[in-house]
Design a protein around this motif. Structure first.
Motif, PDB file in Angstrom:
ATOM      1  N   MET A 162      35.751  -4.330   5.224  1.00 28.90           N
ATOM      2  CA  MET A 162      35.300  -5.625   5.756  1.00 28.90           C
ATOM      3  C   MET A 162      35.130  -5.536   7.268  1.00 28.90           C
ATOM      4  N   GLY A 163      34.624  -6.608   7.877  1.00 31.97           N
ATOM      5  CA  GLY A 163      34.507  -6.671   9.328  1.00 31.97           C
ATOM      6  C   GLY A 163      35.890  -6.611   9.989  1.00 31.97           C
ATOM      7  N   ALA A 164      35.895  -6.330  11.299  1.00 34.48           N
ATOM      8  CA  ALA A 164      37.165  -6.088  12.011  1.00 34.48           C
ATOM      9  C   ALA A 164      38.083  -7.313  12.000  1.00 34.48           C
ATOM     10  N   LYS A 165      37.535  -8.509  12.236  1.00 33.89           N
ATOM     11  CA  LYS A 165      38.396  -9.689  12.383  1.00 33.89           C
ATOM     12  C   LYS A 165      39.136  -9.990  11.085  1.00 33.89           C
ATOM     13  N   ILE A 166      38.419 -10.015   9.974  1.00 35.55           N
ATOM     14  CA  ILE A 166      39.081 -10.336   8.696  1.00 35.55           C
ATOM     15  C   ILE A 166      40.029  -9.210   8.278  1.00 35.55           C
ATOM     16  N   THR A 167      39.745  -7.985   8.707  1.00 37.76           N
ATOM     17  CA  THR A 167      40.643  -6.871   8.360  1.00 37.76           C
ATOM     18  C   THR A 167      41.984  -7.044   9.076  1.00 37.76           C
ATOM     19  N   ILE A 168      41.942  -7.466  10.342  1.00 35.87           N
ATOM     20  CA  ILE A 168      43.208  -7.730  11.051  1.00 35.87           C
ATOM     21  C   ILE A 168      43.906  -8.948  10.431  1.00 35.87           C
ATOM     22  N   ASP A 169      43.115  -9.974  10.084  1.00 34.10           N
ATOM     23  CA  ASP A 169      43.710 -11.145   9.422  1.00 34.10           C
ATOM     24  C   ASP A 169      44.386 -10.744   8.113  1.00 34.10           C
ATOM     25  N   SER A 170      43.836  -9.756   7.419  1.00 29.69           N
ATOM     26  CA  SER A 170      44.468  -9.300   6.178  1.00 29.69           C
ATOM     27  C   SER A 170      45.771  -8.578   6.478  1.00 29.69           C
ATOM     28  N   ALA A 171      45.786  -7.844   7.582  1.00 36.31           N
ATOM     29  CA  ALA A 171      47.000  -7.101   7.944  1.00 36.31           C
ATOM     30  C   ALA A 171      48.135  -8.038   8.365  1.00 36.31           C
ATOM     31  N   THR A 172      47.802  -9.183   8.977  1.00 34.93           N
ATOM     32  CA  THR A 172      48.848 -10.133   9.405  1.00 34.93           C
ATOM     33  C   THR A 172      49.194 -11.138   8.302  1.00 34.93           C
ATOM     34  N   LEU A 173      48.393 -11.162   7.236  1.00 37.33           N
ATOM     35  CA  LEU A 173      48.424 -12.175   6.159  1.00 37.33           C
ATOM     36  C   LEU A 173      47.859 -13.521   6.614  1.00 37.33           C
ATOM     37  N   MET A 174      47.337 -13.612   7.855  1.00 37.03           N
ATOM     38  CA  MET A 174      46.669 -14.849   8.258  1.00 37.03           C
ATOM     39  C   MET A 174      45.472 -15.111   7.346  1.00 37.03           C
ATOM     40  N   ASN A 175      44.818 -14.048   6.901  1.00 37.97           N
ATOM     41  CA  ASN A 175      43.659 -14.253   6.022  1.00 37.97           C
ATOM     42  C   ASN A 175      44.066 -15.081   4.806  1.00 37.97           C
ATOM     43  N   LYS A 176      45.240 -14.778   4.240  1.00 39.12           N
ATOM     44  CA  LYS A 176      45.670 -15.532   3.057  1.00 39.12           C
ATOM     45  C   LYS A 176      46.016 -16.954   3.452  1.00 39.12           C
ATOM     46  N   GLY A 177      46.578 -17.127   4.649  1.00 38.40           N
ATOM     47  CA  GLY A 177      46.864 -18.477   5.122  1.00 38.40           C
ATOM     48  C   GLY A 177      45.583 -19.292   5.274  1.00 38.40           C
ATOM     49  N   LEU A 178      44.556 -18.663   5.853  1.00 34.23           N
ATOM     50  CA  LEU A 178      43.271 -19.356   6.004  1.00 34.23           C
ATOM     51  C   LEU A 178      42.703 -19.684   4.618  1.00 34.23           C
ATOM     52  N   GLU A 179      42.928 -18.779   3.673  1.00 37.53           N
ATOM     53  CA  GLU A 179      42.403 -19.003   2.316  1.00 37.53           C
ATOM     54  C   GLU A 179      43.133 -20.119   1.579  1.00 37.53           C
ATOM     55  N   VAL A 180      44.423 -20.310   1.886  1.00 37.07           N
ATOM     56  CA  VAL A 180      45.149 -21.436   1.292  1.00 37.07           C
ATOM     57  C   VAL A 180      44.503 -22.741   1.766  1.00 37.07           C
ATOM     58  N   ILE A 181      44.206 -22.819   3.076  1.00 41.78           N
ATOM     59  CA  ILE A 181      43.575 -24.034   3.619  1.00 41.78           C
ATOM     60  C   ILE A 181      42.177 -24.197   3.009  1.00 41.78           C
TER      61      ILE A 181
END
Ligand SMILES: NC(=O)c1ccc[n+]([C@@H]2O[C@H](COP(=O)([O-])OP(=O)(O)OC[C@H]3O[C@@H](n4cnc5c(N)ncnc54)[C@H](OP(=O)(O)O)[C@@H]3O)[C@@H](O)[C@H]2O)c1
Length: 389
Positions: free
Chosen positions: A201-220
């Motif tokens: 994936m792109g760099a930003k979402i890859t870092i978000d996946s590493a921090t689990l922020m991506n999943k937090g954004l997905e909950v919202i």
């Protein structure tokens, strides 16, 4: 008649895979506009190859260069240029695969025009969830999720009455640092964080996946897409990324959506909906996979998931502030200004500073723009003090 599609973020990971889906559609999909941020040469190459007559670039300098190089076509410039590309396109569907809060304006323009929106840009719903869903309701435009988990949920709940669903369960790969202690996370490098185990994936979402922020954004995102209360949205870590989401029903049944991780599947689902299109994706072979594993997320080592949930629950401009601070912090990590473990600290600082007096209701997109700018300023200051330590 082919379905006319505008692709925003055409030079990125989702955008390129969307072009592949269109190329395989046997003429059922046709592209009537392309947009990107700064990468004018690849965008122009796409337009020439696909016979697209109009493109837009968010960056004015990039747009000027493209216009100079391309005298046969039309190049629109800036965020307003992207809006014009959408509203004057005659499109049946817009795929928004822009990264970050910069994608919000395009989602608003698409839905405001009553055009169906294939949404990869989860930040649109994180930042402006209430206003975006109200706009879609008002104009009758549909939001078709492209995020694999939400595309899975869209399919899983399609046949269920609202009262039948107990819980939505999003799966998370856990990222490259699954199982790391907080101490071990302090020393991780950018290259390690960019090496996602299952998705490219792109760099930003890859870092978000590493921090689990991506999943937090997905909950919202799931809360707004499906109107589901936060306490009815769970997250489970599933390192193989084969199960994309599950729904639990009142009769004890749980439905799951499975498949190999390939973003072309949810992209094709959104672009062809309600039809299905053939893709060169191998049928799932469970016997060869052998086992699928699941575990609870480590919320202590990865505080971003809890930060996102709390911001979602707080509502108002809190998710907008969370998102903007996260974008600043991720950029700072990617450019070696702060350590990985400072990312949640920067976000927490912005939330504490701007939420001290409570979070007001969001009445307009202008309020979101102001909150986004304020959060970026506070987060930038937090980055400066973190990098000085
Ligand atoms: N990648 C995935 O597998 C995946 C999966 C699920 C959801 N998503 C979501 O899809 C979105 C895109 O992700 P991605 O991984 O494809 O990102 P990416 O590879 O970084 O691509 C981002 C795209 O957005 C464009 N862009 C950047 N800033 C822009 C601006 N201000 N205005 C207009 N266009 C701009 C970029 O253009 P330039 O090339 O010119 O910079 C590029 O085309 C994100 O919201 C992400 O969370 C991605």
């Amino acid at each position: 008649m082919p379905r006319r599609v505008v692709i925003l973020g055409a030079t990125g990971s989702v955008g390129l895979q969307a072009l592949d889906v269109v190329a395989r559609s046997d003429g059922e999909l046709t592209i009537c506009g392309l947009a990107a941020g700064t990468a004018w040469e690849p965008l122009l190459e796409q337009a020439l190859r696909l016979g697209v007559r109009r493109i837009a670039l968010a960056d004015a300098d990039a747009a000027a260069r493209a216009a100079e190089a391309w005298t046969d076509g039309e190049v629109l410039s800036g965020p307003d240029g992207i809006v014009a590309l959408i509203t004057e396109s005659g499109a049946d569907l817009v795929l928004n695969a822009i990264v970050g809060a910069a994608g919000l304006l395009a989602s608003v323009a698409t839905l405001g025009e009553g055009i169906d929106l294939a949404l990869a840009n989860k930040e649109s719903l994180v930042v402006g969830g209430e206003l975006i869903t109200q706009l879609a309701e008002a104009t009758g435009a549909r939001i078709l999720p492209v995020d694999s988990e939400h595309a899975a949920l869209h399919q899983l709940i399609a046949g269920e009455r609202p009262g039948s669903v107990l819980k939505l369960i999003l799966t998370a790969s856990g990222g490259p640092f699954r199982g790391f202690s907080p101490a071990a996370l302090a020393d991780v490098e950018v290259a390690d964080a960019l090496a996602h185990p299952t998705w490219s994936m792109g760099a930003k979402i890859t870092i978000d996946s590493a921090t689990l922020m991506n999943k937090g954004l997905e909950v919202i995102e799931a809360h707004h897409l499906f109107g589901t209360p936060y306490e009815e949205i769970d997250v489970v870590v599933h390192p193989q990324s084969i199960v994309h989401s599950l729904v639990q029903l009142i009769d004890g049944a749980t439905l799951a959506h499975l498949g190999y991780p390939d973003m072309r599947v949810p992209i094709a689902y959104a672009l062809h909906h309600p039809e299905r299109a053939e893709l060169p994706v191998a049928p799932l072979d469970l016997a060869t996979l052998g086992s699928l594993t699941f575990e609870a997320p480590d919320v202590e080592a990865f505080p971003c998931l809890a930060l996102a949930r709390a911001a979602g629950r707080a509502g108002g401009t809190a998710p907008c502030v969370l998102n903007a601070a996260n974008e600043v912090a991720v950029h700072a990590f990617l450019t070696d200004q702060i350590a990985f473990t400072r990312i949640p600290e920067v976000i927490e600082t912005a939330l504490a500073a701007l939420g001290a007096g409570g979070w007001g209701m969001v009445h307009s997109f202008d309020m979101l723009t102001a909150a986004d700018a304020e959060a970026r300023a506070v987060a930038a200051e937090a980055v400066r003090s973190a990098s000085a330590r």
